[in-house]
Design a protein around this motif. Structure first.
Motif, PDB file in Angstrom:
ATOM      1  N   ASP B 139      30.854 -19.085  12.603  1.00  0.00           N
ATOM      2  CA  ASP B 139      30.136 -17.848  12.278  1.00  0.00           C
ATOM      3  C   ASP B 139      28.913 -18.093  11.396  1.00  0.00           C
ATOM      4  O   ASP B 139      28.557 -17.275  10.551  1.00  0.00           O
ATOM      5  CB  ASP B 139      31.067 -16.827  11.607  1.00  0.00           C
ATOM      6  N   PHE B 140      28.291 -19.245  11.568  1.00  0.00           N
ATOM      7  CA  PHE B 140      27.046 -19.512  10.850  1.00  0.00           C
ATOM      8  C   PHE B 140      25.903 -18.787  11.561  1.00  0.00           C
ATOM      9  O   PHE B 140      25.867 -18.721  12.796  1.00  0.00           O
ATOM     10  CB  PHE B 140      26.728 -21.011  10.871  1.00  0.00           C
ATOM     11  N   THR B 141      24.965 -18.277  10.768  1.00  0.00           N
ATOM     12  CA  THR B 141      23.744 -17.742  11.369  1.00  0.00           C
ATOM     13  C   THR B 141      22.816 -18.906  11.724  1.00  0.00           C
ATOM     14  O   THR B 141      23.017 -20.043  11.267  1.00  0.00           O
ATOM     15  CB  THR B 141      23.008 -16.824  10.385  1.00  0.00           C
ATOM     16  N   VAL B 142      21.790 -18.588  12.506  1.00  0.00           N
ATOM     17  CA  VAL B 142      20.810 -19.613  12.867  1.00  0.00           C
ATOM     18  C   VAL B 142      20.183 -20.199  11.597  1.00  0.00           C
ATOM     19  O   VAL B 142      20.022 -21.422  11.458  1.00  0.00           O
ATOM     20  CB  VAL B 142      19.717 -19.013  13.788  1.00  0.00           C
ATOM     21  N   VAL B 151      16.509 -28.516   9.528  1.00  0.00           N
ATOM     22  CA  VAL B 151      15.525 -28.366  10.597  1.00  0.00           C
ATOM     23  C   VAL B 151      15.030 -26.920  10.576  1.00  0.00           C
ATOM     24  O   VAL B 151      15.561 -26.073   9.857  1.00  0.00           O
ATOM     25  CB  VAL B 151      16.127 -28.690  11.987  1.00  0.00           C
ATOM     26  N   ALA B 152      14.015 -26.647  11.393  1.00  0.00           N
ATOM     27  CA  ALA B 152      13.480 -25.286  11.465  1.00  0.00           C
ATOM     28  C   ALA B 152      14.433 -24.387  12.253  1.00  0.00           C
ATOM     29  O   ALA B 152      15.197 -24.857  13.104  1.00  0.00           O
ATOM     30  CB  ALA B 152      12.116 -25.314  12.141  1.00  0.00           C
ATOM     31  N   ASP B 153      14.348 -23.076  11.972  1.00  0.00           N
ATOM     32  CA  ASP B 153      15.171 -22.120  12.710  1.00  0.00           C
ATOM     33  C   ASP B 153      14.963 -22.267  14.218  1.00  0.00           C
ATOM     34  O   ASP B 153      15.907 -22.177  15.011  1.00  0.00           O
ATOM     35  CB  ASP B 153      14.813 -20.683  12.302  1.00  0.00           C
ATOM     36  N   ALA B 154      13.683 -22.475  14.589  1.00  0.00           N
ATOM     37  CA  ALA B 154      13.363 -22.568  16.022  1.00  0.00           C
ATOM     38  C   ALA B 154      14.085 -23.745  16.670  1.00  0.00           C
ATOM     39  O   ALA B 154      14.486 -23.669  17.844  1.00  0.00           O
ATOM     40  CB  ALA B 154      11.855 -22.713  16.210  1.00  0.00           C
ATOM     41  N   SER B 158      16.646 -23.524  19.756  1.00  0.00           N
ATOM     42  CA  SER B 158      16.489 -24.358  20.946  1.00  0.00           C
ATOM     43  C   SER B 158      17.795 -25.097  21.269  1.00  0.00           C
ATOM     44  O   SER B 158      18.221 -25.162  22.424  1.00  0.00           O
ATOM     45  CB  SER B 158      15.356 -25.359  20.708  1.00  0.00           C
ATOM     46  N   TRP B 159      18.448 -25.637  20.232  1.00  0.00           N
ATOM     47  CA  TRP B 159      19.730 -26.326  20.469  1.00  0.00           C
ATOM     48  C   TRP B 159      20.745 -25.359  21.086  1.00  0.00           C
ATOM     49  O   TRP B 159      21.446 -25.718  22.028  1.00  0.00           O
ATOM     50  CB  TRP B 159      20.296 -26.850  19.155  1.00  0.00           C
ATOM     51  N   LEU B 160      20.811 -24.147  20.526  1.00  0.00           N
ATOM     52  CA  LEU B 160      21.778 -23.170  21.035  1.00  0.00           C
ATOM     53  C   LEU B 160      21.465 -22.800  22.477  1.00  0.00           C
ATOM     54  O   LEU B 160      22.365 -22.722  23.327  1.00  0.00           O
ATOM     55  CB  LEU B 160      21.777 -21.914  20.151  1.00  0.00           C
TER      56      LEU B 160
END
Lengths: 312, 176
Positions: B139-142, B151-154, B158-160
């Motif tokens: 249940d972690f947020t991005v 790393v950056a949110d983006a 992208s990984w997700l």
């Protein structure tokens, strides 16, 4: 809810329903046993070093006993000659309990020798990764009597990051402290020293009454010329090969040990060093002239300096 | 029995004035953490090893950890550090072989969907797999994953995205 969401939700629900946590007593038992091991190691360390004061005997654990790892840390730092008050090219870690530890250093491209030690019990695995290079891995045993483990790493380019990661085994996580320092290799010290020495020599060399220091790595102990002179005007020159910057100061010391700054300038350390010169008049009553090159944090351990003077 | 769901909003105590006992924390969060690491390793024994070791380390310094706002977050962080270290040390190479067999000695065995999901996760690159597990099971947020992974949110998004796409492709392949 998407299919993926459903699959994860189902995985969570059904796995949780099936998991039977081992008795919490098991965890308590493991921790008690580790404390006993740690205390036994603490006693061994003290015996090995002939220390006094802290005395932890093996046997039944004492939950409120002082953590011996602080003492291990002192030993580890001394072994690798780490200045704990201002650890710049190294680090000391006395609690590896969260599993991994990582440290990054921004360094000039060169070959570095990293010296590690681990005091206590268990072992750590250190992985040194230069930016753009392959990681080097070394296993360091954590022992009662400190051992030094050395590893050489080449950092390419002008500047780069050297990442040091340490992973303890289960015993070291609870029963060890480690320290490391990183230093320019002797070959790179010589290379940079020749560059700086050549620049200062070009100004001072061959002049009667002139003097230059040997090359020195900029660090806590700043070598300097401390020379008794006769009153006259002098040209003081410094050069610094490497990276970062330093402050070049020319000081006259009086008979009562008071110091008077005669001149000061900033020196940029670079792979192509340039001479920085200040002209000073040596006071008649002074007992010595001192030339000092003190590094800023960005040059610490990564630059080699030479200073010199000549009468004008 | 105490609730065993490891939800990030399901903290055993809300304030530092009333810290949880270690035993309460263990009972409340052990199973929830096992799910995350089972999905990551594909091997329940590996999951139990890292989670139990993390709880041992928490107990060893419980006087400090119990004062944290979120003690289970510390346990989770330690377990993830251990998990990543184990992965890097290639200990799970053998685990991967075992995962193909999915031996579950203490239960009747996971259903086919779980087998497929865990096996499909095992085919993903570690960062994608970790991001999916942290997001869907932890249940972690991005933003929280980005901070954890530095790393950056983006990058996390992208990984997700790539992870979900790969999983979907895996399941489509299976259904044909």
């Amino acid at each position: 809810m998407t299919d993926i969401d459903q699959l994860f939700a189902e995985l969570r629900t059904r796995t949780i329903a099936e998991v039977r946590p081992p008795s919490v007593d098991t965890v308590h038992r493991i921790v008690r046993r580790r404390r006993a091991v740690r205390n036994a190691v603490a006693g061994t360390v003290l015996l090995a070093l002939g220390g006094t004061g802290l005395l932890l005997l093996p046997g039944e654990p004492e939950p409120d006993a002082p953590d011996p790892r602080a003492g291990y840390g002192t030993i580890a730092a001394a072994t690798v000659k780490l200045d704990v008050a201002t650890p710049r090219l190294g680090a000391l870690v006395t609690d590896l309990g969260d599993g991994t530890w990582q440290h990054r250093l921004e360094l000039i491209g060169a070959t570095y020798r990293t010296t590690l030690t681990c005091v206590g019990a268990g072992e750590i695995t250190a992985v040194l990764t230069p930016a753009g290079g392959d990681p080097s891995r070394v296993v360091v045993p954590c022992t009662a009597e400190p051992l030094e483990t050395m590893i050489d790493v080449v950092l390419g380019g002008d500047l780069g990051t050297l990442t040091t990661e340490v992973v303890p085994d289960d015993v070291a996580a609870e029963s060890a402290a480690f320290a490391y320092t990183t230093a320019l290799s002797t070959a790179d010290q010589d290379r940079l020293g020749k560059l700086a020495g050549g620049v200062v020599g070009g100004v001072v060399g061959g002049v009667v009454g002139g003097l230059t220091t040997p090359a020195f790595v900029l660090g806590d102990t700043t070598p300097a010329i401390e020379q008794r002179l006769t009153g006259a005007a002098y040209q003081a020159t410094a050069a610094c090969a490497g990276t970062g910057s330093a402050t070049f100061t020319v000081v006259a010391t009086g008979a009562d040990n008071t110091e008077t700054v005669l001149g000061q300038t900033r020196v940029t350390c670079s792979p192509a060093p340039k001479p920085m010169t200040v002209t000073v008049t040596y006071p008649a009553g002074a007992t010595a002239l001192a030339l000092r090159l003190a590094p800023e944090a960005d040059a610490y351990g990564q630059a080699v300096g030479v200073v010199g003077y000549r009468p004008t | 029995m105490t609730s065993i769901a490891d939800s990030r909003s399901d903290q055993p105590r809300a304030t530092r004035d009333d810290p949880p006992s270690f035993d309460e924390l263990y009972a409340a969060h052990y199973a929830g953490l096992i799910v995350q690491f089972y999905a990551y390793f594909g091997d329940r024994q590996e999951a139990q090893d890292v989670v139990q070791e993390a709880f041992c380390r928490a107990l060893a310094r419980w006087r400090t950890v119990s004062t944290y706002e979120d003690p289970v977050a510390w346990v989770r962080k330690v377990a993830w550090n251990l998990a990543v270290s184990r992965w890097r040390r290639a200990r799970t190479a053998l685990g991967f072989v075992r995962r193909q067999r999915l031996e579950e000695p203490r239960t009747d065995g996971p259903g086919p969907d779980r087998v497929s999901l865990v096996a499909a996760l095992g085919t993903l690159p570690p960062k994608q797999r970790r991001a999916l597990v942290l997001h869907y099971l932890g249940d972690f947020t991005v933003a929280e994953i980005a901070e954890r992974e530095r790393v950056a949110d983006a990058t996390v998004r992208s990984w997700l995205h790539r992870g979900r796409t790969a999983l979907a492709a895996e399941f489509e392949g299976e259904s044909r």
